[in-house]
Design a protein around this motif. Structure first.
Motif, PDB file in Angstrom:
ATOM      1  N   LEU A  80       0.815  -1.225   0.000  1.00 40.47           N
ATOM      2  CA  LEU A  80       0.000   0.000   0.000  1.00 40.47           C
ATOM      3  C   LEU A  80       0.841   1.264   0.000  1.00 40.47           C
ATOM      4  O   LEU A  80       0.617   2.185  -0.786  1.00 40.47           O
ATOM      5  CB  LEU A  80      -0.931  -0.004   1.211  1.00 40.47           C
ATOM      6  CG  LEU A  80      -1.728   1.284   1.461  1.00 40.47           C
ATOM      7  CD1 LEU A  80      -2.739   1.522   0.348  1.00 40.47           C
ATOM      8  CD2 LEU A  80      -2.437   1.220   2.811  1.00 40.47           C
ATOM      9  N   GLU A 142      -1.908  11.369   0.890  1.00 34.67           N
ATOM     10  CA  GLU A 142      -2.468  10.607  -0.223  1.00 34.67           C
ATOM     11  C   GLU A 142      -1.390  10.248  -1.243  1.00 34.67           C
ATOM     12  O   GLU A 142      -1.448   9.205  -1.894  1.00 34.67           O
ATOM     13  CB  GLU A 142      -3.585  11.417  -0.890  1.00 34.67           C
ATOM     14  CG  GLU A 142      -4.358  10.644  -1.949  1.00 34.67           C
ATOM     15  CD  GLU A 142      -5.527  11.437  -2.504  1.00 34.67           C
ATOM     16  OE1 GLU A 142      -6.103  10.996  -3.526  1.00 34.67           O
ATOM     17  OE2 GLU A 142      -5.874  12.483  -1.929  1.00 34.67           O
ATOM     18  N   ILE A 145       0.451   6.765  -1.170  1.00 31.65           N
ATOM     19  CA  ILE A 145      -0.180   5.518  -1.611  1.00 31.65           C
ATOM     20  C   ILE A 145       0.435   5.072  -2.932  1.00 31.65           C
ATOM     21  O   ILE A 145       0.631   5.873  -3.850  1.00 31.65           O
ATOM     22  CB  ILE A 145      -1.702   5.707  -1.765  1.00 31.65           C
ATOM     23  CG1 ILE A 145      -2.336   6.005  -0.397  1.00 31.65           C
ATOM     24  CG2 ILE A 145      -2.342   4.474  -2.381  1.00 31.65           C
ATOM     25  CD1 ILE A 145      -3.815   6.279  -0.457  1.00 31.65           C
ATOM     26  N   TYR A 151      -4.686  -0.055  -5.099  1.00 30.20           N
ATOM     27  CA  TYR A 151      -4.530   0.709  -3.863  1.00 30.20           C
ATOM     28  C   TYR A 151      -5.334   2.007  -3.897  1.00 30.20           C
ATOM     29  O   TYR A 151      -5.875   2.425  -2.875  1.00 30.20           O
ATOM     30  CB  TYR A 151      -3.050   0.959  -3.592  1.00 30.20           C
ATOM     31  CG  TYR A 151      -2.311  -0.323  -3.310  1.00 30.20           C
ATOM     32  CD1 TYR A 151      -2.716  -1.153  -2.269  1.00 30.20           C
ATOM     33  CD2 TYR A 151      -1.243  -0.728  -4.102  1.00 30.20           C
ATOM     34  CE1 TYR A 151      -2.078  -2.352  -2.015  1.00 30.20           C
ATOM     35  CE2 TYR A 151      -0.588  -1.926  -3.844  1.00 30.20           C
ATOM     36  CZ  TYR A 151      -1.009  -2.739  -2.802  1.00 30.20           C
ATOM     37  OH  TYR A 151      -0.375  -3.924  -2.551  1.00 30.20           O
ATOM     38  N   ARG A 152      -5.420   2.617  -5.070  1.00 32.96           N
ATOM     39  CA  ARG A 152      -6.305   3.790  -5.165  1.00 32.96           C
ATOM     40  C   ARG A 152      -7.756   3.370  -4.983  1.00 32.96           C
ATOM     41  O   ARG A 152      -8.541   4.075  -4.338  1.00 32.96           O
ATOM     42  CB  ARG A 152      -6.096   4.487  -6.508  1.00 32.96           C
ATOM     43  CG  ARG A 152      -4.743   5.184  -6.649  1.00 32.96           C
ATOM     44  CD  ARG A 152      -4.713   6.094  -7.861  1.00 32.96           C
ATOM     45  NE  ARG A 152      -4.831   5.338  -9.097  1.00 32.96           N
ATOM     46  CZ  ARG A 152      -3.807   4.862  -9.802  1.00 32.96           C
ATOM     47  NH1 ARG A 152      -2.569   5.072  -9.367  1.00 32.96           N
ATOM     48  NH2 ARG A 152      -3.974   4.189 -10.924  1.00 32.96           N
ATOM     49  N   SER A 155      -8.439   2.745  -1.293  1.00 34.46           N
ATOM     50  CA  SER A 155      -8.625   4.024  -0.599  1.00 34.46           C
ATOM     51  C   SER A 155     -10.024   4.575  -0.840  1.00 34.46           C
ATOM     52  O   SER A 155     -10.711   5.013   0.089  1.00 34.46           O
ATOM     53  CB  SER A 155      -7.566   5.020  -1.081  1.00 34.46           C
ATOM     54  OG  SER A 155      -7.795   6.296  -0.544  1.00 34.46           O
ATOM     55  N   ARG A 156     -10.478   4.521  -2.091  1.00 33.34           N
ATOM     56  CA  ARG A 156     -11.830   5.001  -2.412  1.00 33.34           C
ATOM     57  C   ARG A 156     -12.894   4.139  -1.732  1.00 33.34           C
ATOM     58  O   ARG A 156     -13.906   4.649  -1.244  1.00 33.34           O
ATOM     59  CB  ARG A 156     -12.052   4.987  -3.925  1.00 33.34           C
ATOM     60  CG  ARG A 156     -11.236   6.021  -4.693  1.00 33.34           C
ATOM     61  CD  ARG A 156     -11.533   5.937  -6.192  1.00 33.34           C
ATOM     62  NE  ARG A 156     -10.740   6.897  -6.917  1.00 33.34           N
ATOM     63  CZ  ARG A 156     -11.045   8.198  -7.048  1.00 33.34           C
ATOM     64  NH1 ARG A 156     -12.157   8.657  -6.490  1.00 33.34           N
ATOM     65  NH2 ARG A 156     -10.265   9.008  -7.728  1.00 33.34           N
ATOM     66  N   ARG A 159     -13.170   5.155   1.883  1.00 34.75           N
ATOM     67  CA  ARG A 159     -13.789   6.476   2.052  1.00 34.75           C
ATOM     68  C   ARG A 159     -15.279   6.422   1.744  1.00 34.75           C
ATOM     69  O   ARG A 159     -16.068   7.206   2.281  1.00 34.75           O
ATOM     70  CB  ARG A 159     -13.093   7.511   1.164  1.00 34.75           C
ATOM     71  CG  ARG A 159     -11.681   7.850   1.636  1.00 34.75           C
ATOM     72  CD  ARG A 159     -11.223   9.189   1.081  1.00 34.75           C
ATOM     73  NE  ARG A 159     -11.225   9.205  -0.367  1.00 34.75           N
ATOM     74  CZ  ARG A 159     -10.170   8.917  -1.112  1.00 34.75           C
ATOM     75  NH1 ARG A 159      -9.029   8.564  -0.546  1.00 34.75           N
ATOM     76  NH2 ARG A 159     -10.240   8.969  -2.425  1.00 34.75           N
ATOM     77  N   ASP A 179      -7.379   8.893   5.405  1.00 30.28           N
ATOM     78  CA  ASP A 179      -7.234   7.776   4.484  1.00 30.28           C
ATOM     79  C   ASP A 179      -6.710   6.547   5.217  1.00 30.28           C
ATOM     80  O   ASP A 179      -6.334   6.629   6.389  1.00 30.28           O
ATOM     81  CB  ASP A 179      -6.273   8.164   3.347  1.00 30.28           C
ATOM     82  CG  ASP A 179      -6.701   7.577   2.017  1.00 30.28           C
ATOM     83  OD1 ASP A 179      -6.986   6.370   1.985  1.00 30.28           O
ATOM     84  OD2 ASP A 179      -6.770   8.325   1.017  1.00 30.28           O
ATOM     85  N   VAL A 180      -6.625   5.408   4.495  1.00 31.09           N
ATOM     86  CA  VAL A 180      -6.120   4.169   5.082  1.00 31.09           C
ATOM     87  C   VAL A 180      -4.601   4.072   5.009  1.00 31.09           C
ATOM     88  O   VAL A 180      -4.037   3.031   5.320  1.00 31.09           O
ATOM     89  CB  VAL A 180      -6.742   2.932   4.394  1.00 31.09           C
ATOM     90  CG1 VAL A 180      -8.216   2.848   4.675  1.00 31.09           C
ATOM     91  CG2 VAL A 180      -6.451   2.933   2.899  1.00 31.09           C
ATOM     92  N   ILE A 181      -3.931   5.144   4.626  1.00 27.61           N
ATOM     93  CA  ILE A 181      -2.490   5.110   4.426  1.00 27.61           C
ATOM     94  C   ILE A 181      -1.744   4.708   5.696  1.00 27.61           C
ATOM     95  O   ILE A 181      -0.627   4.185   5.633  1.00 27.61           O
ATOM     96  CB  ILE A 181      -1.985   6.472   3.898  1.00 27.61           C
ATOM     97  CG1 ILE A 181      -0.490   6.416   3.560  1.00 27.61           C
ATOM     98  CG2 ILE A 181      -2.275   7.584   4.894  1.00 27.61           C
ATOM     99  CD1 ILE A 181      -0.115   5.384   2.536  1.00 27.61           C
TER     100      ILE A 181
END
Length: 469
Positions: A80, A142, A145, A151-152, A155-156, A159, A179-181
């Motif tokens: 990620l 962001e 990532i 991985y994008r 993240s979406r 969210r 975000d999940v970062i």
């Protein structure tokens, strides 16, 4: 999660169709698991190792795809965070000398990635460590990532589910991100064991029981953002960094990263069904043309629910089940990771023969989090014994059981004994990677970059951490 996607955006219709396929594929999976002879075969093991990439100063290096492309090694894939890579190791039989072979491949793979970084970016390298001490808040944007659709899309997908920020609160640390970062702050050493369906429940429950004492002597993540936190801070951080329970999901008992809330009663199907019932899809990628027995949507969805011990269905060669043990941190050295795998697998196999009637799941649950928080000094309970025990002393008492189980499954004494002796010395001296990091930071006057550079040198030397100076 091992393959990239064709796109990063999905419609609500695709989410709906994906949900329908999950339920359809649950039916297929149940049929497969009930098929006579399904999943039979010798016990095999495998592992995945996640790494941090660092620059010459010891700071995270966000260049994972460039390193991957330079190496051209199919075992090496991006994770990620742009400063993470994962190495997928070769599966091998448990019988024989699996841990020496595992150590050899880990050592070779880490050296390969480390050399690729050093040559490409004039310094730096690769570090197997639970949480990189030099991470700062600027590393969780962001832009951090990995630039791949999967991985994008992940993240979406998060969210879409979670309208609130992700809140991390560990001891005196409080942090809010959008975000999940933050998942990328954690790297692990994930051990797999092939498991026959009729033994799955016993082995899975045994893994849940075993991980407490094992984790207590494997801690390697004592700090985050400059704060000294748990011995294995990665456990708390991962659970909060990927928790999709916002105001609309407070009813759900377990987060998306969880130890679980009860023993498995029936088998692997129970866990797959729970994942479909309790967790919303975040990656609704629809596979067209896949074989019926591949159940691709179900496997993809299962890959986005991170139980510390997870059920895995693999359709290769007629299909089989595995238990993926995800709670161990990466590092410190190749021999340490091989020793951790030996103790975890040996203790799991030994406890699968135990009758857990009368031992509450809540006890195993408490053991896990106490071990993550306090390491060798944790107070743990154990079936058949009254009261709580010092974790390091309990580990010393359990090592013979782990050894006996490994030998009973065909591991040679010449392979099992050196690995378990590393655990014995670590417990006896109370010297884990977390302890070394804390002491080294004091020695280096709080210089986290110097700490990471020294850690890398020692990790590449393959000396076990209890002997590190």
């Amino acid at each position: 999660m091992g393959r990239d996607l064709d796109k990063e955006r999905f419609s609500e219709a695709e989410y709906a169709r994906f949900g329908e396929r999950l339920n359809e594929q649950l039916v297929v999976l149940r049929e497969l698991l009930d098929r006579p002879g399904f999943g039979e075969g010798p016990t095999t093991i495998g592992a995945e190792l996640e790494l941090f990439l660092i620059d010459e100063r010891g700071r995270p290096l966000p260049r994972n795809t460039e390193v991957r492309d330079r190496l051209g090694d199919p075992r090496v894939v991006p994770e990620l965070g742009r400063y993470n890579l994962e190495v997928n190791l070769t599966p091998l039989p448990l019988a024989g000398t699996p841990f020496e072979e595992l150590k050899r491949e880990v050592q070779e793979a880490v050296a390969e990635v480390d050399g690729g970084v050093e040559k490409s970016f004039k310094g730096g390298g690769a570090v197997p460590i639970g949480i990189l001490p030099t991470l700062d808040t600027e590393d969780f944007t962001e832009e951090a990532i990995t630039d791949e659709n999967r991985y994008r899309a992940l993240s979406r997908g998060f969210r879409r589910l979670r309208l609130e920020p992700f809140i991390v609160a560990i001891d005196d640390l409080e942090l809010s991100v959008e975000d999940v970062i933050l998942e990328s702050a954690n790297t692990s050493w994930q051990v797999h064991m092939r498991t026959p369906p009729d033994r799955f429940a016993r082995l899975y429950n045994a893994a849940q029981l075993a991980i407490g004492p094992v984790l207590s002597v494997c801690g390697n993540s004592p700090m985050f953002l400059g704060r000294h936190l748990w011995e294995e801070t990665r456990i708390a951080l991962m659970e909060e960094a990927a928790d999709d329970r916002d105001v609309e999901r407070r009813f759900r008992r377990d987060g998306r990263v969880t130890f679980g809330s009860d023993w498995v009663r029936e088998g692997a199907y129970e866990l797959f069904e729970q994942c479909v019932r309790d967790y919303d899809p975040v990656l609704p990628d629809l596979s067209d043309g896949a074989a019926r027995q591949d159940v691709p949507e179900l496997r993809l969805h299962q890959g986005t629910v991170w139980h510390w011990n997870r059920a895995v269905y693999d359709p290769v060669e007629g299909g089989h089940l595995r238990i993926e043990m995800r709670a161990l941190p990466a590092g410190p050295s190749a021999v340490d990771m091989a020793a951790n795998a030996a103790f975890l697998l040996g203790l799991t196999l030994s406890q699968a023969e135990r009758d857990l009637t009368g031992y509450r799941f809540g006890e195993a649950y408490q053991n896990f989090y106490r071990a993550a928080r306090y390491g060798p000094g944790a107070r743990l309970s154990w079936p058949g014994r009254h009261g709580d025990f010092d974790a390091a002393e309990l580990v010393l008492e359990l090592l013979p059981e782990a050894r006996e189980a490994l030998l009973a499954h065909g591991v040679t004494a010449s392979d099992a004994d050196p690995m378990l002796d590393i655990i014995r010395q670590r417990a006896r001296l109370r010297r884990t990677g977390a302890v070394w990091q804390r002491e080294a930071l004091v020695c280096f006057d709080g210089d986290r970059q110097r700490l990471v550079r020294r850690y890398r040198e020692l990790a590449l030397s393959d000396q076990p951490v209890h002997m590190w100076q």
